[in-house]
Every structure is written in C-alpha cells, then in structure tokens.
Design an enzyme around this catalytic site. Structure first.
Site, PDB file in Angstrom:
ATOM      1  N   TYR A 148      33.494  63.031  31.938  1.00 56.24           N
ATOM      2  CA  TYR A 148      33.921  61.945  32.538  1.00 56.24           C
ATOM      3  C   TYR A 148      35.393  61.619  32.051  1.00 56.24           C
ATOM      4  O   TYR A 148      36.366  61.650  32.750  1.00 56.24           O
ATOM      5  CB  TYR A 148      33.121  60.907  32.607  1.00 56.24           C
ATOM      6  N   GLY A 194      32.435  52.844  47.973  1.00 61.36           N
ATOM      7  CA  GLY A 194      31.817  52.574  46.397  1.00 61.36           C
ATOM      8  C   GLY A 194      31.894  51.249  45.898  1.00 61.36           C
ATOM      9  O   GLY A 194      32.319  50.278  46.615  1.00 61.36           O
ATOM     10  N   GLN A 195      31.443  51.251  44.874  1.00 65.21           N
ATOM     11  CA  GLN A 195      31.615  49.953  43.955  1.00 65.21           C
ATOM     12  C   GLN A 195      32.852  49.297  43.929  1.00 65.21           C
ATOM     13  O   GLN A 195      32.952  48.088  44.327  1.00 65.21           O
ATOM     14  CB  GLN A 195      31.011  50.207  42.540  1.00 65.21           C
ATOM     15  N   ILE A 204      33.602  47.391  35.030  1.00 68.65           N
ATOM     16  CA  ILE A 204      34.085  46.354  35.895  1.00 68.65           C
ATOM     17  C   ILE A 204      32.676  45.649  36.229  1.00 68.65           C
ATOM     18  O   ILE A 204      31.728  46.319  36.796  1.00 68.65           O
ATOM     19  CB  ILE A 204      34.753  46.998  37.059  1.00 68.65           C
ATOM     20  N   LYS A 215      39.253  62.288  33.357  1.00 69.03           N
ATOM     21  CA  LYS A 215      40.118  61.151  33.345  1.00 69.03           C
ATOM     22  C   LYS A 215      41.477  61.457  32.786  1.00 69.03           C
ATOM     23  O   LYS A 215      42.675  60.920  33.293  1.00 69.03           O
ATOM     24  CB  LYS A 215      39.411  60.081  32.866  1.00 69.03           C
ATOM     25  N   ILE A 248      32.799  59.786  53.073  1.00 69.97           N
ATOM     26  CA  ILE A 248      32.115  61.257  53.443  1.00 69.97           C
ATOM     27  C   ILE A 248      30.986  60.889  53.932  1.00 69.97           C
ATOM     28  O   ILE A 248      30.236  59.865  54.106  1.00 69.97           O
ATOM     29  CB  ILE A 248      32.072  61.762  51.957  1.00 69.97           C
ATOM     30  N   GLY A 286      36.941  56.909  49.297  1.00 71.42           N
ATOM     31  CA  GLY A 286      35.723  56.151  48.361  1.00 71.42           C
ATOM     32  C   GLY A 286      35.565  54.760  48.835  1.00 71.42           C
ATOM     33  O   GLY A 286      34.995  53.822  47.937  1.00 71.42           O
TER      34      GLY A 286
END
Length: 317
Positions: A143, A11-12, A173, A147, A35, A8
């Site tokens: 979500y 990503g951010q 974040i 987690k 990906i 990943g």
C-alpha cells in the site's frame, strides 16, 4: 473545474466526494464512475450521470472523458492498506497501472488529475513527529509502496507532459456515511458504531499508538480546495501533507466516554494492523498545504465526536 469524473465513486471517499462536488458544481457536471459489481445506488445514482469507468481499461476511460467533456478526474481507485497486503499484485495493478492509464488519458484530453496519497507512503525511517513535507519515504507495505509511486508518477507526468496532477497525503478518514473497508485506521470509525449501539469495543490497535486522523467533511474540502487552487502558488503539486488531529485509541475512547459514560473498550491487538500503524507518522507537518493553498481543517476530536455520535444515532437507532 467544469465537468468532473469521479473514479471509484461508490467507495468510502468517492461516494461522499461525488455528492459534494455535485452540490458545488451542479449534478449534471459530475459523473459517478464505477466498476461492474459496485454500481451507484440511491441518491448517488439518481442525482446525476454515471458511467462504467474501470482504471484497467484506458480506452473505456477515454470514451467517458470524451463523451462527457471531462476536464478534471478524481481518481480514487485503490485497495486499502490491510486488504492490499493480502492482494499485493492487485493493489499494484489498480493503484499504479490504473493510474498510468488515467494519466495517459489526461495527457491526451487536457484533464487535471487528483489521485490521493496517504500517510502510508512514509515508513519506519521517516520522522514520526511533525513529519516534514519533504522527507525520506521508505514504506514496507505494498500500500505504501504504491502510494509513493503514485506521487512520483504524477509528478513525472506534470514535469514531462504538463499534466495538472495534484494530491494530498490523507490521514485516517472518519465518516458516518460509508462503513470502513479494510484500512488500518478503521478502528476510529468502528468505535463510534459500537458506542452508539451500546456495545463494548474491542480495539485492534495498541494503547498509545498515535496516528493522524481527519473527519470526512475536512477530507472532501481538502481535495476540492487543492484542485481549485491557483497553480501559480503551488511549489509542490503531489503529496501534500494534510492534518487535522492526532490521537491514540485511549484518547478517542475518552472523548466518546464524555458523552457516553457507560461506553466500554478493551484491547485485542491485531499484529498486522499494529505493525502498519507503527510505520506511519504520529503527526504530520502540513505547513506547506497551509501556505500554498490555504488548507485549514474545521473539525477537532471533540467536535467530530459530537457530530459522529449525533449522525450515527439518527442512522442506527
């Protein structure tokens, strides 16, 4: 950590974490996993090795790990909270089935694994103020459910197979580098963009809604510091509360207005985002992280605001 795979990486969090790890450990020792359709670009591509690393393909992950002699995996593959609610099955497949693949690869290749959890792992029945490290976790979003499962599955592999799994529960974040991508706390990033552009901000979160937040440099340091920590000191391994600042929309608005007096904000509450926000802690107790691996943030709201406005002004204007 000698050779690291960041899954990943575009990503951010991943895009900035990959570059920070390369800065600390050397460009050649950090592989940017991605990906198809989310390939690394620019400095992320040019500064070090990259490889396709789809968490849904365990054999692919194993090949990358063996080719690059990976000993540490940062697994950041996940859908963010609001997006996950619209694609619950996909959120589960990426977050849990994908993690299972990674943990199996780690078990066979003696890798340490970091998979972030979130304040979303808590729920309405969790104490909202000074949320304890060990407390009830009954989230009502996919979500949050994923987690919690991430924490439990990682702990399972640690206790049953000896895989060195570690994680933190990230708050919202805030970053000036990568635009937000579908999280409940995204408003706290968007608001700075509007302030720098001189536009009125329409806030989707209700006045008075407290949520834990963290500036990206602190988030990166938390992830890396935990993975570097002496395992003999760790009582917990997965799901460490980490906190830096807790604020409501009017608080961040006031902090920006100190430096941008003409900035304006009004509210148009998004029911989905608001319901998710209200199920999350107002402020987490991160004393275990401070005691077990010396966690300490460097940024508060005012210092973050100064840096965000400065960096975004250079980026946008």
């Amino acid at each position: 950590m000698k050779n690291i795979l960041v899954i990943g990486s575009t990503g951010q969090i991943g895009s900035e974490l990959t570059m920070e790890l390369r800065h600390r450990y050397g460009n050649d020792h950090v592989v940017a996993g991605y990906i198809t359709g989310a390939e690394p670009k620019g400095e992320l591509l040019e500064s070090g090795p990259s490889a396709i690393a789809d968490v849904m393909n365990g054999e692919m992950i194993a090949e990358v790990v063996k080719k690059h002699n990976i000993d540490t995996i940062y697994n950041l593959a996940a859908l963010l909270s609001v997006v996950a609610e619209s694609k619950p099955r996909l959120a589960w497949k990426i977050g849990i089935d994908g993690l299972w693949n990674i943990l199996d690869v780690a078990k066979e290749n003696n890798c340490a694994v970091f998979t972030p959890s979130s304040i979303g792992s808590f729920g309405l029945n969790t104490p909202h103020m000074n949320t304890p490290q060990d407390t009830v976790q009954r989230p009502r979003t996919i979500y949050g459910v994923s987690k919690v499962t991430t924490e439990l599955l990682s702990n399972y592999y640690f206790h049953k197979y000896g895989v060195d799994t570690r994680s933190v529960r990230f708050p919202g974040i805030i970053s000036y580098v990568t635009p937000p991508g579908g999280g409940t706390t995204d408003y706290a990033v968007d608001i700075y963009y509007y302030a720098v552009r001189g536009e009125k901000f329409i806030c989707p979160i209700k006045e008075g809604t407290l949520m834990d937040m963290m500036y990206m440099p602190d988030a990166l340091n938390a992830a890396i510091t935990l993975m570097e920590a002496n395992p003999d000191r760790l009582v917990h391994h997965n799901g460490f509360n980490v906190a830096a600042m807790s604020f409501a929309p009017e608080t961040i608005y006031a902090a920006i207005k100190k430096q941008k007096p003409d900035f304006q904000m009004e509210y148009d509450v998004d029911p989905l985002k608001q319901s998710i926000a209200e199920s999350w802690p107002d402020k987490m107790d991160d004393s275990c992280a401070r005691q077990e691996w010396d966690w300490a943030p460097k940024y508060d709201l005012d210092s973050m605001t100064t840096d965000m406005l400065d960096k975004l002004s250079k980026k946008l204007l």
